[in-house]
Scaffold this active site. Structure first.
Site, PDB file in Angstrom:
ATOM      1  N   CYS A 369       0.823  -1.011  -0.198  1.00 46.42           N
ATOM      2  CA  CYS A 369      -0.053   0.062  -0.007  1.00 46.42           C
ATOM      3  C   CYS A 369       0.848   1.221   0.029  1.00 46.42           C
ATOM      4  O   CYS A 369       1.478   1.568  -1.006  1.00 46.42           O
ATOM      5  CB  CYS A 369      -0.971   0.081   1.236  1.00 46.42           C
ATOM      6  SG  CYS A 369      -2.468   1.026   0.812  1.00 46.42           S
ATOM      7  N   HIS A 499      -3.712  -5.055   0.724  1.00 46.49           N
ATOM      8  CA  HIS A 499      -3.022  -5.718   1.801  1.00 46.49           C
ATOM      9  C   HIS A 499      -3.117  -7.315   1.790  1.00 46.49           C
ATOM     10  O   HIS A 499      -4.152  -7.518   2.404  1.00 46.49           O
ATOM     11  CB  HIS A 499      -3.957  -4.912   3.310  1.00 46.49           C
ATOM     12  CG  HIS A 499      -3.584  -3.690   3.113  1.00 46.49           C
ATOM     13  ND1 HIS A 499      -2.409  -3.121   3.755  1.00 46.49           N
ATOM     14  CD2 HIS A 499      -4.148  -2.372   2.697  1.00 46.49           C
ATOM     15  CE1 HIS A 499      -2.445  -1.674   3.780  1.00 46.49           C
ATOM     16  NE2 HIS A 499      -3.447  -1.338   3.058  1.00 46.49           N
ATOM     17  N   GLU A 501      -1.632  -9.143   3.553  1.00 48.74           N
ATOM     18  CA  GLU A 501      -1.469  -9.701   4.842  1.00 48.74           C
ATOM     19  C   GLU A 501      -3.002  -9.990   5.687  1.00 48.74           C
ATOM     20  O   GLU A 501      -3.118 -10.883   6.551  1.00 48.74           O
ATOM     21  CB  GLU A 501      -0.617  -8.592   5.954  1.00 48.74           C
ATOM     22  CG  GLU A 501      -1.342  -7.423   6.220  1.00 48.74           C
ATOM     23  CD  GLU A 501      -1.201  -6.428   5.142  1.00 48.74           C
ATOM     24  OE1 GLU A 501      -0.975  -6.557   4.004  1.00 48.74           O
ATOM     25  OE2 GLU A 501      -1.354  -5.063   5.719  1.00 48.74           O
TER      26      GLU A 501
END
Ligand code: GLN
Length: 524
Positions: A369, A499, A501
């Site tokens: 990001c 993202h 994650e």
């Protein structure tokens, strides 16, 4: 059948209630129970989106674009299931619903009160949970003024439901005093008293400690806490939190819960596979929120669940104050770098230096990001020679706005819940590294949380499509926006606008983290 397990916290916050709830939910799931989880946050924010990660940990974004407390991340990773806005309620949501309803005339003629109006609204939200067993984690610690109304709501609901539909678990901390060589149960006794004052009796007490407690301590907690001794569960610190599911099973917690809630469970198919051995690669996370590791929880866990020890958090502001040679010196001690997401100007020049180092020295780097946006800024400055290139987030007057506010963001004035949020579709271009990492698929969705985007229209000369020649940033995924970039002649230089994650689950780390760790294996 609909049962509820209410988990409250005592003594301290941050003792691992979230991990306990996630582990318990997973254990019950492994026993064939359909579980759901709810996090109750007693703060007045409508969601976690406007909170500082330094105080409250990362903002976890769900598929449906809800900005949640990081505990929803634990639930997703442990349960292996996606959460949504229905898995979190905040006092802010409850009160704004009530106030809006009052203004709309929904309570015409009545005095609107905490009891019954606010409690009814909370009860309604809890009752609409869809699990056979719903684990409800009440944030904060018992005795906090904010959480009282939530305790009152579950107290009422438990009375209204048939006996055996509710179970109360209190998670507390028992400190160890080195000087006198003893565990101290007094804070736990007092927090149980606070719970009783709210009209709740624990059915089970989970005692968190640094090291395993002795039987006398268990006895004492049971006596003062008003529970049988076998309902006091000790959970000492463990190096790997994913082992707690197994630990709870070994302590028979699933059977104890089943007994209390009259559940039929089957633990014969229990299987819980989590990484137990870790590669020792040194990964630097070039960070700005240094107050707590929780600020980068999902990234840290994604690396861990990819089978590597946790990254080291490096202060971006520190790098900012160093010259380039010093930055190179510090970062040469690491095998790979991650530049995470973030907001605001602080530390960005340090992150840009780290990116330059990684690009020029062939050091594997993943930019997430903001990290990806800074990769574009760095390339514009140091390769294209646009010295003053920047994101308009940090320099609104830059002559080279290579990152700018998304068109639809320009008219938005409110800050809460207004970013580009949640799962968004994208196309991955075949032949790119990203495409290989995703196993050759071309369409997928990833979760987003940002306001700015790559300004391709004004600066196409920075980029190329896969297969084109020249030293440029290859566009590897696109939607209406540029979603990913990479460098061809580099072992791993990948930036993504989303993202990854947030999608890691136990046993299924996001492929980007897996690929990042695999690259380190290849290189070291
Ligand atoms: N501040 C940047 C933006 O809003 C990056 C956001 C992020 O890293 N999540 O676009």
């Amino acid at each position: 059948m609909k049962k509820f397990i209410v988990v409250t916290g005592g003594v301290l916050s941050g003792v691992g209630k979230g991990i306990f709830c996630a582990s318990l939910a997973r254990l019950l799931k492994e026993c064939g129970v359909k579980v759901n989880v709810l996090k109750i946050d007693p703060y007045l924010n409508v969601d976690a989106g406007t909170m500082n990660p330094n105080q409250h940990g990362e903002v976890f974004v769900t598929e449906d674009g809800y900005e949640a407390d990081l505990d929803l991340g634990h639930y997703e990773r442990f349960l292996g299931e996606d959460m949504s806005r229905r898995n979190n309620i905040t006092a802010g949501q409850i009160y704004s619903t009530i106030v809006k309803r009052e203004r709309d005339g929904g309570y015409l003629g009545s005095t609107v009160q905490i009891v019954p109006h606010v409690t009814d609204e909370i009860k309604h939200r809890i009752e609409s949970l869809e699990g056979e067993v719903n684990v409800i984690e009440i944030g904060g610690t018992v005795g906090d003024i904010e959480s009282e109304v939530f305790l009152e709501s579950v107290r009422q609901l438990a009375l209204e439901k048939p006996f055996g539909d509710f179970m109360f678990i209190h998670v507390t901390y028992v400190p160890y005093l080195k000087t006198s060589n003893e565990f101290k149960t007094k804070p736990t006794q007092q927090s149980v008293q606070l719970l009783r004052r709210a009209g709740l009796n624990p059915d089970m007490i989970v005692v968190r400690t640094e090291t395993p407690v002795n039987p006398e301590t268990i006895k004492k907690v049971a006596l003062f806490g008003g529970v049988p001794q076998d309902m006091v569960i000790n959970l000492p610190d463990v190096p790997n939190v994913y082992s707690i599911v197994e630990l709870l099973k070994n302590l028979d917690v699933h059977r104890k819960v089943a007994r209390k809630l009259n559940l039929i469970i089957d633990d014969t198919k229990f299987s819980w596979d989590y990484p137990k051995e870790f590669k020792q690669y040194r990964i630097a996370l070039i960070a700005k929120y240094l107050g707590t590791d929780d600020a980068y929880k999902s990234i840290i866990e994604s690396i861990f669940l990819s089978g590597c020890i946790k990254p080291t958090v490096i202060d971006a502001q520190n790098l900012e104050s160093m010259n380039y040679e010093q930055v190179c010196d510090v970062l040469s001690r690491f095998d790979g770098l991650i530049v995470p997401g973030g907001f605001g100007k602080r530390g960005i020049e340090g992150k840009i230096k780290a990116i330059q180092y990684a690009r020029e020295h062939g050091k594997p780097i993943l930019g997430i990001c903001l990290g990806m946006q800074l990769m574009v800024v760095e390339f514009a400055r140091n390769v294209m020679g646009y010295r003053q290139a920047n994101s308009t987030e940090f320099d609104p007057d830059t002559p080279y706005p290579v990152i700018t506010l998304m068109e639809e963001q320009k008219k938005i004035l409110q800050l809460g819940g207004t970013m580009r949020l949640g799962a968004q579709p994208m196309r991955i271009f075949s032949g790119t590294k990203l495409w290989q990492i995703y196993g050759g698929i071309e369409e997928t969705t990833e979760r987003h949380r940002h306001r700015y985007e790559v300004n391709y229209d004004q600066f196409p000369e920075l980029f190329k499509m896969p297969g084109e020649k020249g030293y440029k940033l290859t566009i590897s995924a696109k939607s209406n926006f540029i979603e990913a970039i990479e460098l061809e002649d580099h072992p791993f230089f990948i930036g993504i606008q989303y993202h990854p994650e947030l999608k890691t689950k136990v046993g299924r780390p996001h492929p980007l983290f897996k690929a990042f760790v695999d690259t380190l294996s290849r290189l070291t």
